[in-house]
Design a protein around this motif. Structure first.
Motif, PDB file in Angstrom:
ATOM      1  N   PRO A  69      -8.606  -1.846   4.636  1.00 30.32           N
ATOM      2  CA  PRO A  69      -8.794  -0.475   5.139  1.00 30.32           C
ATOM      3  C   PRO A  69      -7.631   0.449   4.752  1.00 30.32           C
ATOM      4  O   PRO A  69      -7.855   1.619   4.431  1.00 30.32           O
ATOM      5  N   ALA A  70      -6.417  -0.076   4.775  1.00 28.68           N
ATOM      6  CA  ALA A  70      -5.256   0.746   4.409  1.00 28.68           C
ATOM      7  C   ALA A  70      -5.317   1.147   2.940  1.00 28.68           C
ATOM      8  O   ALA A  70      -4.997   2.285   2.577  1.00 28.68           O
ATOM      9  N   ALA A  71      -5.736   0.222   2.079  1.00 25.63           N
ATOM     10  CA  ALA A  71      -5.850   0.519   0.650  1.00 25.63           C
ATOM     11  C   ALA A  71      -6.952   1.556   0.414  1.00 25.63           C
ATOM     12  O   ALA A  71      -6.786   2.481  -0.384  1.00 25.63           O
ATOM     13  N   ARG A  72      -8.061   1.400   1.108  1.00 25.19           N
ATOM     14  CA  ARG A  72      -9.165   2.367   0.967  1.00 25.19           C
ATOM     15  C   ARG A  72      -8.720   3.759   1.450  1.00 25.19           C
ATOM     16  O   ARG A  72      -9.015   4.771   0.804  1.00 25.19           O
ATOM     17  N   ALA A  73      -8.001   3.811   2.561  1.00 22.46           N
ATOM     18  CA  ALA A  73      -7.514   5.097   3.069  1.00 22.46           C
ATOM     19  C   ALA A  73      -6.566   5.748   2.065  1.00 22.46           C
ATOM     20  O   ALA A  73      -6.619   6.970   1.860  1.00 22.46           O
ATOM     21  N   ALA A  74      -5.708   4.943   1.436  1.00 27.08           N
ATOM     22  CA  ALA A  74      -4.801   5.486   0.420  1.00 27.08           C
ATOM     23  C   ALA A  74      -5.592   6.036  -0.761  1.00 27.08           C
ATOM     24  O   ALA A  74      -5.295   7.129  -1.262  1.00 27.08           O
ATOM     25  N   LEU A  75      -6.601   5.301  -1.199  1.00 25.23           N
ATOM     26  CA  LEU A  75      -7.443   5.783  -2.296  1.00 25.23           C
ATOM     27  C   LEU A  75      -8.125   7.098  -1.925  1.00 25.23           C
ATOM     28  O   LEU A  75      -8.226   8.008  -2.757  1.00 25.23           O
ATOM     29  N   GLU A  76      -8.585   7.199  -0.707  1.00 26.34           N
ATOM     30  CA  GLU A  76      -9.235   8.442  -0.270  1.00 26.34           C
ATOM     31  C   GLU A  76      -8.258   9.610  -0.287  1.00 26.34           C
ATOM     32  O   GLU A  76      -8.596  10.712  -0.723  1.00 26.34           O
ATOM     33  N   ARG A  77      -7.024   9.377   0.163  1.00 27.45           N
ATOM     34  CA  ARG A  77      -6.007  10.447   0.135  1.00 27.45           C
ATOM     35  C   ARG A  77      -5.687  10.846  -1.307  1.00 27.45           C
ATOM     36  O   ARG A  77      -5.538  12.025  -1.623  1.00 27.45           O
ATOM     37  N   LEU A  78      -5.571   9.844  -2.173  1.00 30.86           N
ATOM     38  CA  LEU A  78      -5.187  10.101  -3.557  1.00 30.86           C
ATOM     39  C   LEU A  78      -6.310  10.736  -4.374  1.00 30.86           C
ATOM     40  O   LEU A  78      -6.051  11.364  -5.397  1.00 30.86           O
ATOM     41  N   SER A  79      -7.544  10.579  -3.937  1.00 27.36           N
ATOM     42  CA  SER A  79      -8.674  11.072  -4.715  1.00 27.36           C
ATOM     43  C   SER A  79      -8.984  12.553  -4.476  1.00 27.36           C
ATOM     44  O   SER A  79      -9.870  13.103  -5.128  1.00 27.36           O
TER      45      SER A  79
ATOM     46  N   VAL B 207       0.837  -1.203   0.000  1.00 30.35           N
ATOM     47  CA  VAL B 207       0.000   0.000   0.000  1.00 30.35           C
ATOM     48  C   VAL B 207       0.871   1.252   0.000  1.00 30.35           C
ATOM     49  O   VAL B 207       0.652   2.171  -0.794  1.00 30.35           O
ATOM     50  N   ASP B 208       1.864   1.295   0.851  1.00 33.54           N
ATOM     51  CA  ASP B 208       2.737   2.478   0.902  1.00 33.54           C
ATOM     52  C   ASP B 208       3.481   2.682  -0.417  1.00 33.54           C
ATOM     53  O   ASP B 208       3.578   3.800  -0.923  1.00 33.54           O
ATOM     54  N   LEU B 209       3.998   1.593  -0.969  1.00 31.75           N
ATOM     55  CA  LEU B 209       4.717   1.679  -2.237  1.00 31.75           C
ATOM     56  C   LEU B 209       3.791   2.119  -3.361  1.00 31.75           C
ATOM     57  O   LEU B 209       4.133   3.002  -4.148  1.00 31.75           O
ATOM     58  N   ALA B 210       2.605   1.533  -3.428  1.00 30.96           N
ATOM     59  CA  ALA B 210       1.662   1.888  -4.486  1.00 30.96           C
ATOM     60  C   ALA B 210       1.224   3.349  -4.362  1.00 30.96           C
ATOM     61  O   ALA B 210       1.125   4.062  -5.371  1.00 30.96           O
ATOM     62  N   GLU B 211       0.993   3.806  -3.144  1.00 34.35           N
ATOM     63  CA  GLU B 211       0.583   5.200  -2.960  1.00 34.35           C
ATOM     64  C   GLU B 211       1.683   6.152  -3.426  1.00 34.35           C
ATOM     65  O   GLU B 211       1.422   7.139  -4.106  1.00 34.35           O
ATOM     66  N   ARG B 212       2.906   5.830  -3.076  1.00 32.15           N
ATOM     67  CA  ARG B 212       4.024   6.683  -3.506  1.00 32.15           C
ATOM     68  C   ARG B 212       4.127   6.695  -5.036  1.00 32.15           C
ATOM     69  O   ARG B 212       4.354   7.737  -5.642  1.00 32.15           O
ATOM     70  N   CYS B 213       3.942   5.533  -5.644  1.00 25.93           N
ATOM     71  CA  CYS B 213       4.030   5.461  -7.100  1.00 25.93           C
ATOM     72  C   CYS B 213       2.917   6.263  -7.772  1.00 25.93           C
ATOM     73  O   CYS B 213       3.147   6.910  -8.790  1.00 25.93           O
ATOM     74  N   VAL B 214       1.720   6.241  -7.201  1.00 27.51           N
ATOM     75  CA  VAL B 214       0.622   7.033  -7.778  1.00 27.51           C
ATOM     76  C   VAL B 214       0.951   8.520  -7.681  1.00 27.51           C
ATOM     77  O   VAL B 214       0.757   9.265  -8.641  1.00 27.51           O
ATOM     78  N   THR B 215       1.470   8.961  -6.546  1.00 31.66           N
ATOM     79  CA  THR B 215       1.776  10.393  -6.406  1.00 31.66           C
ATOM     80  C   THR B 215       2.913  10.817  -7.328  1.00 31.66           C
ATOM     81  O   THR B 215       2.963  11.961  -7.766  1.00 31.66           O
ATOM     82  N   GLU B 216       3.823   9.885  -7.650  1.00 26.99           N
ATOM     83  CA  GLU B 216       4.925  10.202  -8.553  1.00 26.99           C
ATOM     84  C   GLU B 216       4.616   9.823  -9.999  1.00 26.99           C
ATOM     85  O   GLU B 216       5.458   9.971 -10.875  1.00 26.99           O
ATOM     86  N   ASP B 217       3.401   9.305 -10.241  1.00 26.62           N
ATOM     87  CA  ASP B 217       2.936   8.896 -11.571  1.00 26.62           C
ATOM     88  C   ASP B 217       3.856   7.848 -12.198  1.00 26.62           C
ATOM     89  O   ASP B 217       4.219   7.926 -13.363  1.00 26.62           O
ATOM     90  N   ILE B 218       4.206   6.859 -11.393  1.00 24.73           N
ATOM     91  CA  ILE B 218       5.008   5.733 -11.860  1.00 24.73           C
ATOM     92  C   ILE B 218       4.153   4.475 -11.667  1.00 24.73           C
ATOM     93  O   ILE B 218       3.900   4.066 -10.539  1.00 24.73           O
ATOM     94  N   GLY B 219       3.696   3.876 -12.756  1.00 25.71           N
ATOM     95  CA  GLY B 219       2.854   2.689 -12.642  1.00 25.71           C
ATOM     96  C   GLY B 219       1.558   2.957 -11.905  1.00 25.71           C
ATOM     97  O   GLY B 219       1.057   2.114 -11.163  1.00 25.71           O
ATOM     98  N   ALA B 220       0.984   4.140 -12.107  1.00 24.95           N
ATOM     99  CA  ALA B 220      -0.179   4.574 -11.325  1.00 24.95           C
ATOM    100  C   ALA B 220      -1.419   3.720 -11.566  1.00 24.95           C
ATOM    101  O   ALA B 220      -2.109   3.357 -10.614  1.00 24.95           O
ATOM    102  N   ASP B 221      -1.719   3.400 -12.816  1.00 20.21           N
ATOM    103  CA  ASP B 221      -2.945   2.641 -13.098  1.00 20.21           C
ATOM    104  C   ASP B 221      -2.942   1.268 -12.419  1.00 20.21           C
ATOM    105  O   ASP B 221      -3.906   0.922 -11.730  1.00 20.21           O
TER     106      ASP B 221
END
Length: 134
Positions: free
Chosen positions: A96-106, A70-84
């Motif tokens: 819950p951690a994945a949902r929280a990350a999605l909420e932050r990213l949205s 989750v932490d790695l994926a969130e960082r990658c989305v914010t840096e637009d590396i392998g975001a999809d």
């Protein structure tokens, strides 16, 4: 792969330039390798992240990776590396951690992700919500 960094490429070029005799082809490579490798770094990172997140999402129990993924994926989305595929992984995890990350990213505007990635996070949240209410 870990050597394909801006500083690693600079070091390689310096080492080759200090060689006493270079053949014409070697001189040509030394002149152009730096620009070529630096241009490749973003696509190498994106391809690698894309492959890792898709592989994790295909696992029969992807939640077992949630602690670190989750932490790695969130960082990658914010840096637009392998975001999809990172956003797809959040959906596969459903934790819950994945949902929280999605909420932050949205968060839009001025959230941590680009507008396109924030919309993708919003879409994944909507998909998860529709699965819960179905």
């Amino acid at each position: 792969m870990s050597d394909v960094t801006w500083s690693g490429v600079d070091e390689l070029v310096r080492a080759w330039r200090s060689r006493p005799q270079l053949y014409p082809l070697q001189r040509h490579v030394v002149r152009h390798v730096e620009a070529a490798m630096l241009a490749m770094i973003p696509s190498l990172r994106d391809d690698l992240a894309d492959s890792v997140f898709r592989w994790l999402a295909l696992d029969s129990d992807p939640v077992r990776f949630a602690d670190w993924a989750v932490d790695l994926a969130e960082r990658c989305v914010t840096e637009d590396i392998g975001a999809d595929p990172a956003i797809e992984l959040f959906g596969a995890l459903g934790s819950p951690a994945a949902r929280a990350a999605l909420e932050r990213l949205s968060v839009m505007p001025d959230g941590p992700a680009s507008g396109e990635n924030a919309k993708a996070a919003q879409s994944m949240l909507a998909d998860q919500w529709s699965e819960v209410t179905s």
